[in-house]
Scaffold this motif. Sequence first.
Motif, mmCIF file in Angstrom:
data_model
loop_
_atom_site.group_PDB
_atom_site.id
_atom_site.type_symbol
_atom_site.label_atom_id
_atom_site.label_comp_id
_atom_site.label_asym_id
_atom_site.label_seq_id
_atom_site.Cartn_x
_atom_site.Cartn_y
_atom_site.Cartn_z
ATOM 1 N N LYS A 41 0.834 -1.196 0.000
ATOM 2 C CA LYS A 41 0.000 0.000 0.000
ATOM 3 C C LYS A 41 0.885 1.268 0.000
ATOM 4 C CE LYS A 41 -3.039 1.276 3.312
ATOM 5 N NZ LYS A 41 -4.136 1.041 4.318
ATOM 6 N N TRP A 96 -5.834 6.604 -1.985
ATOM 7 C CA TRP A 96 -7.184 7.157 -2.040
ATOM 8 C C TRP A 96 -7.356 8.097 -3.232
ATOM 9 C CZ3 TRP A 96 -4.739 8.064 2.982
ATOM 10 C CH2 TRP A 96 -4.873 6.964 3.836
ATOM 11 N N THR A 122 -5.803 1.780 -3.020
ATOM 12 C CA THR A 122 -6.437 1.311 -1.776
ATOM 13 C C THR A 122 -6.929 -0.124 -1.914
ATOM 14 O OG1 THR A 122 -7.234 3.574 -1.613
ATOM 15 C CG2 THR A 122 -8.101 1.966 -0.053
ATOM 16 N N TYR A 123 -7.378 -0.428 -3.135
ATOM 17 C CA TYR A 123 -8.092 -1.705 -3.254
ATOM 18 C C TYR A 123 -7.304 -2.767 -3.994
ATOM 19 C CZ TYR A 123 -11.606 1.855 -2.362
ATOM 20 O OH TYR A 123 -12.304 2.912 -1.839
ATOM 21 N N TRP A 163 0.431 0.631 9.457
ATOM 22 C CA TRP A 163 -0.076 1.010 8.163
ATOM 23 C C TRP A 163 -0.835 -0.143 7.519
ATOM 24 C CZ3 TRP A 163 -1.354 5.128 5.772
ATOM 25 C CH2 TRP A 163 -1.415 5.188 4.378
ATOM 26 N N HIS A 212 -8.492 -5.491 4.527
ATOM 27 C CA HIS A 212 -9.093 -4.944 3.308
ATOM 28 C C HIS A 212 -8.231 -5.208 2.071
ATOM 29 C CE1 HIS A 212 -11.416 -3.026 6.381
ATOM 30 N NE2 HIS A 212 -10.445 -2.187 6.703
ATOM 31 N N HIS B 58 -13.001 -0.293 11.202
ATOM 32 C CA HIS B 58 -12.789 -1.467 10.357
ATOM 33 C C HIS B 58 -14.120 -2.035 9.892
ATOM 34 C CE1 HIS B 58 -10.247 -4.944 9.129
ATOM 35 N NE2 HIS B 58 -11.388 -5.598 9.264
ATOM 36 N N HIS B 61 -15.853 0.221 7.250
ATOM 37 C CA HIS B 61 -15.309 0.094 5.902
ATOM 38 C C HIS B 61 -15.720 -1.223 5.251
ATOM 39 C CE1 HIS B 61 -12.769 0.442 2.445
ATOM 40 N NE2 HIS B 61 -12.190 -0.712 2.734
ATOM 41 N N ARG B 207 -16.971 4.578 0.566
ATOM 42 C CA ARG B 207 -15.994 3.497 0.670
ATOM 43 C C ARG B 207 -14.590 4.074 0.869
ATOM 44 N NH1 ARG B 207 -14.163 -1.017 -3.763
ATOM 45 N NH2 ARG B 207 -14.066 0.765 -5.147
ATOM 46 N N ARG B 208 -14.283 5.048 0.126
ATOM 47 C CA ARG B 208 -12.935 5.646 0.211
ATOM 48 C C ARG B 208 -12.721 6.307 1.564
ATOM 49 N NH1 ARG B 208 -11.404 10.089 -4.155
ATOM 50 N NH2 ARG B 208 -11.057 8.264 -5.439
ATOM 51 N N HIS B 211 -12.262 3.987 4.444
ATOM 52 C CA HIS B 211 -10.934 3.368 4.447
ATOM 53 C C HIS B 211 -9.890 4.347 4.976
ATOM 54 C CE1 HIS B 211 -7.170 1.708 2.843
ATOM 55 N NE2 HIS B 211 -7.788 0.555 2.903
ATOM 56 N N LYS B 212 -10.057 5.554 4.623
ATOM 57 C CA LYS B 212 -9.118 6.586 5.058
ATOM 58 C C LYS B 212 -9.157 6.700 6.582
ATOM 59 C CE LYS B 212 -8.865 10.155 2.214
ATOM 60 N NZ LYS B 212 -9.165 11.491 1.576
ATOM 61 N N ASP B 214 -10.117 4.539 8.700
ATOM 62 C CA ASP B 214 -9.607 3.316 9.308
ATOM 63 C C ASP B 214 -8.077 3.315 9.306
ATOM 64 O OD1 ASP B 214 -9.375 -0.140 8.459
ATOM 65 O OD2 ASP B 214 -9.894 0.712 10.407
ATOM 66 N N SER B 215 -7.500 3.706 8.220
ATOM 67 C CA SER B 215 -6.044 3.745 8.140
ATOM 68 C C SER B 215 -5.473 4.740 9.131
ATOM 69 C CB SER B 215 -5.611 4.104 6.724
ATOM 70 O OG SER B 215 -5.971 3.088 5.823
#
Lengths: 625, 230
Positions: A41, A96, A122-123, A163, A212, B58, B61, B207-208, B211-212, B214-215
């Motif tokens: 990532k 992102w 991200t994915y 991370w 994820h 978590h 997301h 979704r984005r 995730h942000k 969560d990170s």
Amino acid sequence: MKENVASTVVFILLLFLNTNLLNGQSPPGKPEIFKCRSPEKETFTCWWKPGADGGLPTSYTLTYHKEGETFTHECPDYKTGGPNSCYFNKKHTSIWTIYIITVNATNQMGSSSSDPRYVDVTYIVEPDPPVNLTLELKQPEDRKPYLWIKWFPPTLVDVRSGWLTLQYEIRLKPEKAAEWETHFAGQQTQFKILSLYPGQKYLVQVHCKPDHGFWSEWSPESSIPIPNDFSMTDATVWIFVAVLSAVICLIMVWAVALKGYSMVTCILPPVPGPKIKGFDTHLLEKGKSEELLSALGCQDFPPTSDCEDLLVEFLEVDDSGDQPLMPAHSKEHPGQGVKPTHSDPDSDSGRGSCDSPSLLSEKCDEPRANPSKFHTPEGLEKAEKPETNVTQPQGPQGTSVEGKIPSFHVSGSQSSTWPLLQPPGLHYSRSSYHSVAVVCKLGLGTAGAAPTLLDKTDTRALKPSQTIETGGEGKAAEHGESESFRSKTDQDAARLLPQDKTPLTSAKPLEYVEIHKVSKDGALALLPKQNENSGRAEKTSTPETSKEYSKVSRVMDSNILVLVQDRRAQNLAPFEEPAKEAPPSLPQNPAAVDLASFPAAPSNCRLQLGALDYLHPTGFMHPFQ
Amino acid sequence: MDNKGSSQKAGSLLLLLLLVSNLLLCKSVASLPICPSGAVNCQVSLRDLFDRAVILSHYIHNLSSEMFNEFDKRYAQGRGFITKAINSCHTSSLSTPEDKEQAQQVHHEVLLSMILGVLRSWNDPLYHLVTEVRGMQEAPDAILSRAIEIEEQNKRLLEGMEKIVGQVHPGVKENEVYSVWSGLPSLQMADEDTRLFAFYNLLHCLRRDSHKIDSYLKLLKCRIIYDSNC
């Protein structure tokens, strides 16, 4: 002009194209980006698949532009990722953010571009497999041995800063097995395996997955041989258990062998055979029936003739209906045994129960005008004067009597014998009505004291009674004698009446009537019982025995049968006459009339003594006083 | 006699008071294990707060990702929505770190406030998302249920984050900065294509951003709790 130029250009182009085609060259085909992946990532790589190259050396370029930006960038690194790849290092990687990536293929003939691929780092995270996978067999002394597997996260992934968060999974199998045994290990980097087959070589692999993201590839296999003596301690336990169970089985077998039978009988008791208590089978074998039967407790088996005494129910009939009392009867034969002992006020002493106040009812005070109400009880062939059995007057006989004379209840269960006052040999055919119910005995019968008293006091009475008796005896055998007897009795009614209270001599034997048979219509056929003690053969004369009271006239009060002689069966005609004559003669004799009136009363009196089977002669006396 | 009666009365009254106080205490203890906001001496540890926050982020997301995939498979095939959903998230105005280095360079208080800003920016869109998904023809239950769950969990996460901020950065008056969402009219468009794209865009941005968050939270947790040695 222009047309010429245009056509010329077209011509040239076509020539050019033809030339190229003849050479087999063409612009490159359209490339395709088939995968983009980020291992941590932080960077990512894209790979494309080139199209047809068209026979000419083709160069590929990758261009991209990011979301929110306008200008296009070119791939910074074509080498790191291998051929036909583009590697984006950390500087060029934004998380992102959408990357729009395009690959261009260019050759001498032309170029072509791939479809744009929209990539968000991200994915597309897919880490490398874990590294440094180590296997170790541990056999601590006081615990079970196990296989200890350890590994390290992939080098590029930054787990320490958080991370990326990795989760691991291991799998193992014996070298020659087909299926893998997979275990999820979570976020830990070690794992213990307890169940192993000794003597085999095991292969182990591990891989990881980011939160994820996608699972990594499996790590290279690590192998470890399991020694044969692995987990020996378990075997000792099993050996001990086996020995113990064998010992227990032996004990059980021994116990069953020793006491098998008793155990079986305890569980399944044998079926008992038939058995009679106190019965000795040996006696049966020997054939001694007497002893055998005595053992059984049976007396007099097979039954003897004495048993007849128990089997037959007898009715006591008072035969004293011969007494002049009878003549009062209109219809029937004045049953014999009527009794009025009355008229002698002094004779109540010793009369017995009949005279006692407890016995007598109030109804006794009413003399009957119609003397023809008595019915002597059955079996009164013997007109035994002194003994009179009073029967219940029947309804039709005298209405006046009806209501006042209670009915005696003779329970059928009483197997009592009704001693019949048996006039010696007297044939008492007159009695046509016989009440099965009460038989009242004058003096004689149950009470033993009465007769004795009577004897003392009624000597006078006795005499005529005896006289009559004897007279009666003589005539007993003949029908005709009965007539004379009756006339005599009629004449002597007055005399006899008071004397009737003598119940009778205890010397007089009692005559028992035996129920000969019960006919279909309920008629009781009565026969005089042959008294063994009786020395009077005449009594058992044929006519007497043939006399049957087999016709039930009616039932009184639902429990009293009034029996009538069956006239058809016997020749009663001659007897009837004297009966008929008797009544008329009565009025001639004023004393008789009086006396005749009395009989009803005492009979009433007697009848009221329901509890008693017999009536004392005193009962007769009382009302007349 | 009087003394006895009065003492008895006092005893019973005391007992009653004790009972009532016990009931109140029990109730207060059983209600929330988290410290009231603004409290300096809090009993719930920061570690627990972070653990809980990370679990929530978590989870959120995961739900968002599933919801987006479901919608994409059902409604967005062949429509090329992705080409249009470029730079269309309302939270892009909030400057947030775009990679790990940038995120590690940001101070954790700033990072916390950024997280809070993003979380607050999603309160309104999530509420309308639920309403509008319900109104969709053949409302898919997979999407609707997840939308409802996300809305609720987002509120909880916001509360938790505020508590964390209260502990990590107490006493600081915070500027509540967040982005305003103006995509509601698009969600209510009569044109189906436009409306579907509005939904697609919203779910893509959700979704984005989830995730942000969560990170960032995981970074903060390892940095603050484990001293960058997770």
